[in-house]
Design a protein around this motif. Structure first.
Motif, short mmCIF file in Angstrom:
data_model
loop_
_atom_site.label_atom_id
_atom_site.label_comp_id
_atom_site.label_asym_id
_atom_site.label_seq_id
_atom_site.Cartn_x
_atom_site.Cartn_y
_atom_site.Cartn_z
N UNK A 33 5.33 3.14 0.63
CA UNK A 33 4.59 2.76 -0.56
C UNK A 33 3.13 3.14 -0.40
N UNK A 34 2.45 3.35 -1.53
CA UNK A 34 1.02 3.63 -1.56
C UNK A 34 0.34 2.54 -2.38
N UNK A 35 -0.57 1.81 -1.75
CA UNK A 35 -1.33 0.77 -2.44
C UNK A 35 -2.78 1.25 -2.57
N UNK A 36 -3.23 1.47 -3.81
CA UNK A 36 -4.60 1.90 -4.05
C UNK A 36 -5.46 0.67 -4.35
N UNK A 37 -6.48 0.46 -3.52
CA UNK A 37 -7.37 -0.70 -3.67
C UNK A 37 -8.77 -0.21 -3.98
N UNK A 38 -9.09 -0.01 -5.27
CA UNK A 38 -10.42 0.51 -5.63
C UNK A 38 -11.38 -0.62 -6.00
#
Length: 470
Positions: A289-294
Motif C-alpha cells: 500500500x501507498x499512504x500519502x501524508x501531505x
C-alpha cells in the motif's frame, strides 16, 4: 510468502506568496518569510541534516514553490532576514535579563536566546545566507525529494483560459525539466491525526501555545523597537506558555522537555497507526500500500513548534518498523506492481475539497479581471515575433505581473478575512501594472523608465518565456 513493505510518503508543501517591499524598511508582510525561516525551514533543515550525518534511512518529499525559492535567493530579503535574526537575539538577551528573578520564565528566555543564536549561525556561518543550496545538499544526500508547483501557486481550476494559463504557470516553474503528471490521493487518516483541530496532535496540552507571544504580552514600550514599520503588534517568536486546556483561557508555562517527550510518543503512535492501516490495505489489495501524508510545511515548527522533532521521530520509527518504509512518492510508484488509472477532476486541499475557499462572495470579483488579463496576454504573446527589444522586455514583465496577480494567496486571504486590504491591493496593483505594460506593447510606446521600475520592484522569473502564454 511475506508481503513486501508498504510505503509512507510524507510530503511537505512549502509556499509563501511573493512579498518584497524595498520601499518599506521593515514590512509586516515580509515578516511572513522571516518567521517561516526561523520557525520552520531552518529547524527542518537542522533535523534533516542530522539524519544525513548518521545516514539514517527514510526520505520525505518537500515541494518548494517558485515564489518561496525566489525569496530565498533575493539579496535584499537575505540581508533583511539576517538583520532580523540579530534583532531577535538582542530581544532574547533582554528577556534573559528581565526574567533573571523569575524561575518560571527565565529558562524559556534562555531557550529562545540559544535557539535564535543557533539559527543566526546556521544562516550566516554555515549557509552563507544560501538556503536553497542547503536543500539541494539534502536532496543529494538522499534525505529529501524536491518537487515544485505552479509558478505563483495559481489556482488552476479557476483559470478560464485553460491550457495557456496552465502552461505559463507550470512551464515557468519547471523550465528545462522533463516531468510527467502523477496523481496521488492524500490519506485522510494521516491528515486527521495531524490537522484535526479536535483530534490532531498539535492541540495537545503539553505543546507550545502559538497565540501567546511576547509581541502582545509585553508592554508596548518594551517591544516597540522590535515591531515592524508602523508599530503594529505582531508575533515576535518568544512564546512562554503551553496549550494547557483549550476549554479555558488559562495557560501554564511551556516546558520544552515535556513537549519533546510528548512529540516522541505521538510519533510512535502515528507510525503504529500507519503501519496497521497499511497492512490492512495491502492485504485487501494483494500488493504493498501507498499512504500519502501531505501537510503544509509551516505546520512543522511555525504553527506546531514541536513538528520538526515529531517528524524526525516518525522517520526513525519507520526505519524500525518491519511493515512500512518512508520513501518519496516517485520511488513508491516505481516499486508498486500496478496502479489505478483514471481521469483527474478539479479538487483542492481547501475546505470541502473543491474550490469554495477560492471562489465565494469575498473574492469572486477578481476572476473576471484575471481571466480577461490572461486573454490579453495570450494575444500579445502570439505577436511576440514582431516586437523590438523594449517591447519584448515589457511583454516579459507583463507576464510576471499577470502571474503575480494570479497567486491563489490573494483569494485565500480575502476568504479568511486576514489582511484583506493587502490582498486586494496586491491583486489590483499587479493588474494595473499589467494594463500599463500591455498598452505600451500593443501601441509600440513603452515607457522605459516605468518598465525599469517595475522590473526592479518585482525581479522574479528573470528568464521568463513569454511564449508560454501564447
Amino acid at each position: 510468502m511475506r508481503m513486501p513493505k508498504s510505503f509512507l510518503c510524507v510530503l511537505l508543501h512549502a509556499h509563501l506568496p511573493y512579498v518584497r517591499h524595498p520601499e518599506i524598511e521593515d514590512s509586516l508582510e515580509e515578516r511572513w518569510l522571516f518567521e517561516a525561516l526561523t520557525e520552520t525551514y531552518l529547524p527542518l533543515l537542522r533535523m534533516l541534516e542530522e539524519r544525513a550525518r548518521r545516514n539514517a534511512p527514510g526520505r520525505i518529499t518537500i515541494s518548494l514553490s517558485p515564489t518561496l525559492l525566489a525569496m530565498f535567493e533575493d539579496p535584499l530579503l537575505r540581508r533583511r532576514y539576517s538583520f532580523r535574526l540579530g534583532r531577535l537575539v538582542e530581544l532574547a538577551e533582554r528577556e534573559v535579563a528581565r526574567t533573571r528573578h523569575d524561575a518560571r520564565f527565565q529558562p524559556l528566555a534562555i531557550h529562545y536566546r540559544e535557539r535564535f543564536r543557533e539559527s543566526l549561525a546556521q544562516f550566516e556561518d554555515r549557509y552563507r545566507r544560501d538556503v536553497v543550496s542547503a536543500f539541494r545538499a539534502l536532496f543529494e544526500s538522499g534525505q529529501v525529494r524536491l518537487i515544485t508547483c505552479g509558478a505563483t501557486h495559481g489556482y488552476l481550476p479557476l483559470m478560464s483560459l485553460g491550457a495557456p494559463s496552465w502552461r505559463a504557470q507550470i512551464g515557468t516553474a519547471v523550465r528545462d525539466t522533463e516531468c510527467g503528471p502523477v496523481a496521488l490521493g492524500r490519506d485522510a487518516e494521516s491528515s486527521r491525526q495531524v490537522w484535526s483541530a479536535s483530534e490532531g496532535y498539535p492541540g495537545d496540552s503539553s505543546y507550545r501555545e502559538y497565540y501567546r507571544d511576547q509581541g502582545f504580552d509585553l508592554p508596548i514600550d518594551e517591544v516597540r523597537e522590535f515591531l515592524p514599520s508602523g508599530g503594529t503588534r505582531t508575533h515576535l517568536g518568544l512564546k512562554y506558555y503551553r496549550i494547557t486546556d483549550r476549554r479555558t483561557p488559562h495557560r501554564e508555562p511551556y516546558e520544552p522537555a515535556r513537549a519533546s517527550a510528548r512529540a516522541r510518543e505521538h510519533a510512535a503512535h502515528f507510525l503504529r497507526e500507519r503501519s496497521a492501516q497499511a497492512k490492512a490495505a495491502s492485504d485487501r489489495l494483494g500488493q504493498p500500500a501507498l499512504l500519502l501524508a501531505p501537510y503544509d510545511a509551516e505546520l512543522m515548527g511555525h504553527w506546531w513548534y514541536e513538528g520538526p522533532e515529531w517528524l524526525g521521530h516518525v522517520l526513525d520509527e519507520a526505519a524500525r518498523d518491519p511493515g512500512i518504509e518512508a520513501v518519496d512518492p516517485i520511488e513508491a510508484m516505481d516499486r508498486i506492481p500496478r496502479a489505478c488509472e483514471g481521469r483527474l477532476h478539479p479538487s483542492s486541499w481547501g475546505e470541502g475539497g473543491y474550490s469554495a475557499v477560492w471562489l465565494d462572495s469575498s473574492n469572486d470579483w477578481i476572476y473576471r479581471h484575471l481571466n480577461r488579463a490572461a486573454e490579453r496576454m495570450q494575444h500579445l504573446a502570439q505577436g511576440r515575433e514582431r516586437y523590438d527589444a523594449l517591447q519584448a522586455r515589457a511583454l516579459a514583465q507583463a507576464g510576471r505581473e499577470l502571474l503575480l496577480a494570479q497567486a491563489s494567496d490573494w483569494a485565500f486571504i480575502m476568504r479568511t478575512g486576514t489582511l484583506v486590504p493587502y490582498a486586494v491591493r496586491r491583486t489590483e496593483l499587479h493588474l494595473q501594472r499589467f494594463g500599463k505594460l500591455e498598452e505600451g506593447v500593443r501601441s509600440g510606446r513603452v515607457d522605459a523608465v516605468e518598465l525599469a521600475e517595475f522590473e526592479e520592484l518585482d525581479p522574479i522569473f528573470p528568464a521568463l518565456d513569454a511564449g508560454l502564454f501564447a
